[in-house]
Design a protein around this motif. Structure first.
Motif, PDB file in Angstrom:
ATOM      1  N   ASP A 131       0.658  -1.041  -0.060  1.00  0.00           N
ATOM      2  CA  ASP A 131      -0.142  -0.012   0.019  1.00  0.00           C
ATOM      3  C   ASP A 131       0.846   1.270  -0.015  1.00  0.00           C
ATOM      4  O   ASP A 131       2.114   1.299   0.640  1.00  0.00           O
ATOM      5  CB  ASP A 131      -0.850   0.096   1.373  1.00  0.00           C
ATOM      6  N   GLY A 132       0.497   2.189  -0.662  1.00  0.00           N
ATOM      7  CA  GLY A 132       1.221   3.321  -0.759  1.00  0.00           C
ATOM      8  C   GLY A 132       1.223   4.388   0.231  1.00  0.00           C
ATOM      9  O   GLY A 132       0.151   4.331   1.050  1.00  0.00           O
ATOM     10  N   VAL A 133       2.134   5.552   0.316  1.00  0.00           N
ATOM     11  CA  VAL A 133       1.878   6.489   1.456  1.00  0.00           C
ATOM     12  C   VAL A 133       2.280   7.772   0.770  1.00  0.00           C
ATOM     13  O   VAL A 133       2.850   7.858  -0.001  1.00  0.00           O
ATOM     14  CB  VAL A 133       2.902   6.192   2.820  1.00  0.00           C
ATOM     15  N   VAL A 134       1.627   8.756   1.076  1.00  0.00           N
ATOM     16  CA  VAL A 134       1.959  10.323   0.725  1.00  0.00           C
ATOM     17  C   VAL A 134       2.060  11.324   1.834  1.00  0.00           C
ATOM     18  O   VAL A 134       1.539  10.865   2.820  1.00  0.00           O
ATOM     19  CB  VAL A 134       0.777  10.581  -0.208  1.00  0.00           C
ATOM     20  N   ARG A 135       2.577  11.896   1.789  1.00  0.00           N
ATOM     21  CA  ARG A 135       2.829  13.077   2.846  1.00  0.00           C
ATOM     22  C   ARG A 135       1.702  14.075   2.846  1.00  0.00           C
ATOM     23  O   ARG A 135       0.987  14.358   1.930  1.00  0.00           O
ATOM     24  CB  ARG A 135       4.051  14.050   2.194  1.00  0.00           C
ATOM     25  N   LEU A 136       1.203  14.269   4.237  1.00  0.00           N
ATOM     26  CA  LEU A 136      -0.102  15.123   4.246  1.00  0.00           C
ATOM     27  C   LEU A 136       0.338  16.523   3.656  1.00  0.00           C
ATOM     28  O   LEU A 136      -0.926  17.061   3.386  1.00  0.00           O
ATOM     29  CB  LEU A 136      -0.169  14.944   5.874  1.00  0.00           C
ATOM     30  N   ALA A 137       1.423  17.151   3.677  1.00  0.00           N
ATOM     31  CA  ALA A 137       1.453  18.313   3.095  1.00  0.00           C
ATOM     32  C   ALA A 137       1.314  18.322   1.656  1.00  0.00           C
ATOM     33  O   ALA A 137       2.207  17.727   0.958  1.00  0.00           O
ATOM     34  CB  ALA A 137       2.727  18.904   3.663  1.00  0.00           C
ATOM     35  N   GLY A 138       0.491  18.856   1.141  1.00  0.00           N
ATOM     36  CA  GLY A 138       0.104  18.819  -0.084  1.00  0.00           C
ATOM     37  C   GLY A 138      -0.518  17.501  -0.734  1.00  0.00           C
ATOM     38  O   GLY A 138      -0.695  17.330  -2.044  1.00  0.00           O
ATOM     39  N   GLY A 139      -0.648  16.469   0.120  1.00  0.00           N
ATOM     40  CA  GLY A 139      -1.157  15.370  -0.317  1.00  0.00           C
ATOM     41  C   GLY A 139      -2.779  15.250  -0.221  1.00  0.00           C
ATOM     42  O   GLY A 139      -3.440  16.172  -0.015  1.00  0.00           O
ATOM     43  N   LEU A 140      -3.289  14.011  -0.198  1.00  0.00           N
ATOM     44  CA  LEU A 140      -4.805  13.713  -0.166  1.00  0.00           C
ATOM     45  C   LEU A 140      -5.102  13.761   1.596  1.00  0.00           C
ATOM     46  O   LEU A 140      -4.272  13.389   2.410  1.00  0.00           O
ATOM     47  CB  LEU A 140      -5.067  12.474  -0.623  1.00  0.00           C
ATOM     48  N   VAL A 141      -6.023  14.505   1.775  1.00  0.00           N
ATOM     49  CA  VAL A 141      -6.610  14.552   3.057  1.00  0.00           C
ATOM     50  C   VAL A 141      -8.148  14.165   3.153  1.00  0.00           C
ATOM     51  O   VAL A 141      -8.937  14.808   2.350  1.00  0.00           O
ATOM     52  CB  VAL A 141      -6.692  16.141   3.495  1.00  0.00           C
ATOM     53  N   ASP A 142      -8.410  13.154   3.809  1.00  0.00           N
ATOM     54  CA  ASP A 142      -9.699  12.756   3.809  1.00  0.00           C
ATOM     55  C   ASP A 142     -10.893  13.540   4.952  1.00  0.00           C
ATOM     56  O   ASP A 142     -11.878  13.114   4.987  1.00  0.00           O
ATOM     57  CB  ASP A 142      -9.575  11.175   4.016  1.00  0.00           C
ATOM     58  N   GLY A 143     -10.091  14.119   5.910  1.00  0.00           N
ATOM     59  CA  GLY A 143     -10.859  14.597   7.016  1.00  0.00           C
ATOM     60  C   GLY A 143     -11.505  13.828   8.144  1.00  0.00           C
ATOM     61  O   GLY A 143     -12.090  14.449   8.800  1.00  0.00           O
ATOM     62  N   THR A 144     -11.111  12.682   8.112  1.00  0.00           N
ATOM     63  CA  THR A 144     -11.603  11.755   9.238  1.00  0.00           C
ATOM     64  C   THR A 144     -11.069  11.977  10.485  1.00  0.00           C
ATOM     65  O   THR A 144     -11.672  12.043  11.569  1.00  0.00           O
ATOM     66  CB  THR A 144     -11.486  10.237   8.798  1.00  0.00           C
ATOM     67  N   GLN A 145      -9.538  12.106  10.309  1.00  0.00           N
ATOM     68  CA  GLN A 145      -8.806  12.328  11.639  1.00  0.00           C
ATOM     69  C   GLN A 145      -7.669  13.147  11.636  1.00  0.00           C
ATOM     70  O   GLN A 145      -7.060  13.193  10.407  1.00  0.00           O
ATOM     71  CB  GLN A 145      -8.395  10.819  12.337  1.00  0.00           C
TER      72      GLN A 145
END
Length: 254
Positions: A240-254
């Motif tokens: 599974d992949g990982v992306v940095r939160l800064a400028g990446g995807l944000v699902d807004g759950t936590q």
């Protein structure tokens, strides 16, 4: 066993008093009643039912059949309006009445002198406070037009036999200090679903599933780091992949 009715009792030649006893009294009381000499079959009757009606046991049907072989050729076939003989002496005896035997009561023990009660104050322990648990939403699927590829991937764990992971598990990702990671950085776990095409923008984009989040928590090397999964919507696996939160995807759950 068929339910007793007034019609069945009258067809058997019972009096109103006997019918009331049969309909209202317990089985032991009904069994004590002596059956009539004859019984007129009504629709739905079987020899088993008639035996249970008068003898409180369906197995008495054989005695009834033996007494009526000239009329009943097949014990499985009896017909309404047939008048059959009922054998006597098969009714169960009424249950014996219990004799109460008076027993001599033991002498009462002398009252013991009681000591006066003394109230002792006991400190009440503090009630435990519940630790709030954050709700975990279902995996979100996003149309990531600017998403090109993962920043890194989950590559391993300390348990070489484990391939599926959940909240609280530790995993290794192929991002480290040379990629700018420091202890405490958080990464988003994502999984690419498929490529799609936007005819208006005339460009392709990824359908990406946001799986959860992890944090760089322990070992930090140049090209890899150990991370703790903070939460996961469903089992996470190696690859599974990982992306940095800064400028990446944000699902807004936590």
């Amino acid at each position: 066993m068929k339910r007793l009715t007034i019609e069945r009792c009258v067809a058997a030649g019972m009096t109103a008093a006997v019918a009331a006893v049969c309909l209202g009294a317990p089985k032991s009381a009904r069994a004590a009643q002596e059956p009539p000499e004859r019984y007129v079959v009504i629709k739905g009757d079987t020899l088993w039912d008639i035996a249970e009606l008068f003898y409180d046991s369906g197995f008495a049907w054989q005695k009834i059949h033996e007494l009526n072989t000239d009329l009943i050729k097949n014990p499985d076939l009896i017909y309404p309006q047939q008048s059959i003989l009922l054998p006597g002496g098969l009714a169960k005896k009424p249950p014996k009445t219990e004799v109460q035997v008076a027993t001599k009561e033991a002498p009462a023990e002398p009252a013991q002198e009681t000591m006066p009660e003394v109230e002792v104050a006991v400190a009440k322990p503090p009630e435990p406070t519940a630790t709030p648990v954050a709700a975990v939403a279902a995996p979100s699927v996003q149309q990531a037009a600017e998403f090109k590829d993962y920043d890194g991937k989950i590559i391993a764990s300390r348990n070489v036999n484990q391939v599926m992971f959940a909240q609280g598990d530790d995993v290794f990702v192929n991002l480290g200090a040379k990629h700018g990671l420091v202890t405490g950085d958080e990464l988003q776990i994502v999984r690419k679903q498929k490529r799609a095409y936007d005819p208006k923008a005339k460009k392709k984009y990824w359908i990406v599933q946001v799986m959860g989040k992890l944090r760089v928590s322990k070992e930090l090397y140049d090209d890899r780091s150990e991370c703790r999964i903070l939460f996961a919507h469903e089992p996470v696996s190696i690859g599974d992949g990982v992306v940095r939160l800064a400028g990446g995807l944000v699902d807004g759950t936590q």
